[in-house]
Design an enzyme around this catalytic site. Structure first.
Site: not given
Length: 508
Positions: A185, A251, A308
């Site tokens: 990230e 997410y 992720e």
């Protein structure tokens, strides 16, 4: 007679969806690495998750967690982060434990990290799990020399300064780690970099990851946050020839990052509908990032890795702030099955993914409380999808129908999601998810080549309540059970899917 007639009409009104599966075709190979996991130094994921203290106060691997994860099968495990990776100095986690320096984990809860779990301990865990490690190196606060030395420490088979240090610390043979993340990230917690800057930095760091013996680095670049298509464009254009995989993070929230992410347990049908819709956004993200990658890499050499993913709710009331501990319900389980189905539709690029995270953090497989442990509903989703690993995805056509909650704005969602696959032994597996929390639906499956099959096994995950979950007092409240609603009739497989359910059927 009239009440009976009314009941018959109601039953006949159940939606019927047509599906055709081509058992001789292929939509690509379903790599087991799509079912990867993630272990970050965050909350109770490492300490009190994978490890616990023994009678002497030393951290030891939890045998119950390892045994449970081996039931599931863990193809890979990503470590040490996450955001923590760009704060992590590997030298602090080697050597005698009483001589290792401590550091405050300002990212996650402000707790003191004593570096009891470092490289050797993680590699011991990987060996017990019989899985493949993914190590993420520190680009944000580390140096090229730091990363090159860590790579050498882990992988050099002969005589070298770092191999000598590894042997002094008790490990003679290299671990032969191939998957290596060059930062994490970097657009955010990993340094708040512009893509142009990161692309140049990536090229520099990646240059010093040399092949040692038969181990060649599989170099994973920081990918975009969700729909940041400019990041993918710039990084692929400037560094693509040196990249083996690019790491997308996304997410699923029932809310927003800036205000409230939504509750894990206390939600209504609006919360169910919103979360399912946001899980389905993964398809658009992958489609658009793939198009950019195809322009720079038409041979499709570079993997799109979803490093992720998963649901992110407000953490449980009473848990330590910053530990990201959340409960896990049927809603999480079905959002995971929908997401896995999307991955299976993009197998030309999606070769690896890592749900966040494995134990006690976000959409975990396992929750622990002292000596107690439970499998979450998402664990059971991954278990129901085990037959698809390393199989061939089969092409299909499906009338998905529509599910719409009238209390929320937005378009109707596809009600049915699916994966069909065939393994090397010729067994076909079909997974079907009905996201509609109110209405049962029937799927009539026809096999395009007229293949005659029989149902050999079938299991279902469902419950009466949308927020059904397992607790430490009732750890098996929501588990898969035998499914009797799949039968052949007039040459078709007729599957009667209850509301809010996931079914996997084995056919021969």
């Amino acid at each position: 007679m009239l009440p009976t007639l009314a009941l018959a009409v109601a039953v006949s009104a159940e939606p019927v969806h047509q599906m055709t599966i081509d058992t001789s075709g292929s939509n690509g190979h379903i790599s087991e690495h799509i079912y990867g996991h993630f272990a970050e130094h965050l909350g109770r994921g490492i300490y009190d998750g994978f490890w616990k203290k023994d009678a002497n106060g030393d951290y030891i691997i939890r045998d119950d967690v390892v045994a449970t994860l081996k039931e599931l099968g863990v193809p890979n495990l990503r470590w040490p982060g996450g955001c923590f990776a760009d704060y992590y100095f590997w030298e602090h986690g080697i050597g005698p434990k009483d001589q290792r320096p401590t550091v405050v984990n300002n990212l996650w809860g402000g707790v003191t990290e004593d570096n009891s779990v470092g490289t050797h301990e993680f590699m011991d865990l990987v060996a017990e799990l019989e899985t493949e490690p993914i190590v993420v190196g520190n680009v944000g606060s580390g140096s090229v020399e730091d990363m090159a030395n860590w790579w050498q420490y882990i992988n050099h088979p002969g005589e070298s300064p770092m191999a000598k240090l590894r042997r002094e610390n008790g490990r003679d043979e290299p671990w032969k780690v191939r998957f290596w993340g060059v930062g994490n990230e970097s657009w955010g917690c990993g340094g708040h970099m512009r893509p142009e800057y990161y692309a140049d930095l990536y090229r520099r760091f990646a240059t010093f990851l040399h092949a040692y013996g038969d181990v060649k680095p599989f170099r994973i670049a920081t990918g975009p946050a969700g729909g940041d298509y400019n990041w993918t464009e710039v990084v692929m254009e400037r560094a693509g020839r040196m990249i083996d995989g690019i790491d997308l993070h996304h997410y699923t929230l029932d809310g927003s990052w800036s205000t409230h992410k939504g509750q894990a347990v206390n939600f209504d049908e609006g919360g169910w509908y919103r979360l399912m819709g946001r899980a389905m956004e993964m398809d658009e993200l992958i489609t658009n990032h793939k198009a950019i990658m195809d322009a720079h890499d038409p041979e499709k050499r570079v993997w799109l890795i979803v490093g992720e993913w998963g649901t992110w709710h407000e953490q449980e009331e009473g848990s330590i702030p910053g530990f990201l501990y959340q409960q896990n319900t049927l809603r999480d389980a079905l959002s995971a099955s929908v997401t896995l189905d999307i991955f299976h539709q993009h197998l030309d690029r999606v070769k690896m993914a890592n749900i966040a995270q494995t134990v006690n953090v976000l959409q975990a497989m396992i929750l622990t409380d002292g000596e107690r442990m439970l499998r979450t509903p998402t664990f059971h989703t991954f278990d129901l999808y085990k037959p698809h690993r390393e199989a061939t995805a089969l092409p299909y056509e499906l009338d998905r129908g529509e599910y719409k909650y009238d209390g929320e704005e937005g378009e109707p969602l596809p009600a049915i999601s699916a994966t069909a696959s065939i393994n090397d032994a010729g067994r076909i597996h079909l997974s079907l998810t009905n996201i509609d929390p109110n209405e049962a639906r029937t799927v009539e499956v026809q096999f395009a080549d007229g293949k005659k099959l029989k149902v050999k096994e079938a299991r279902i995950l469902t419950a009466d309540a949308m927020n059904a979950r397992n607790t430490f007092d009732a750890p098996d409240a929501l588990v898969p059970s035998a499914f009797k609603g799949a039968k052949f009739a007039k040459g078709k497989l007729v599957v009667k899917l209850p509301a809010k359910s996931l079914v996997t059927i084995g056919l021969e």
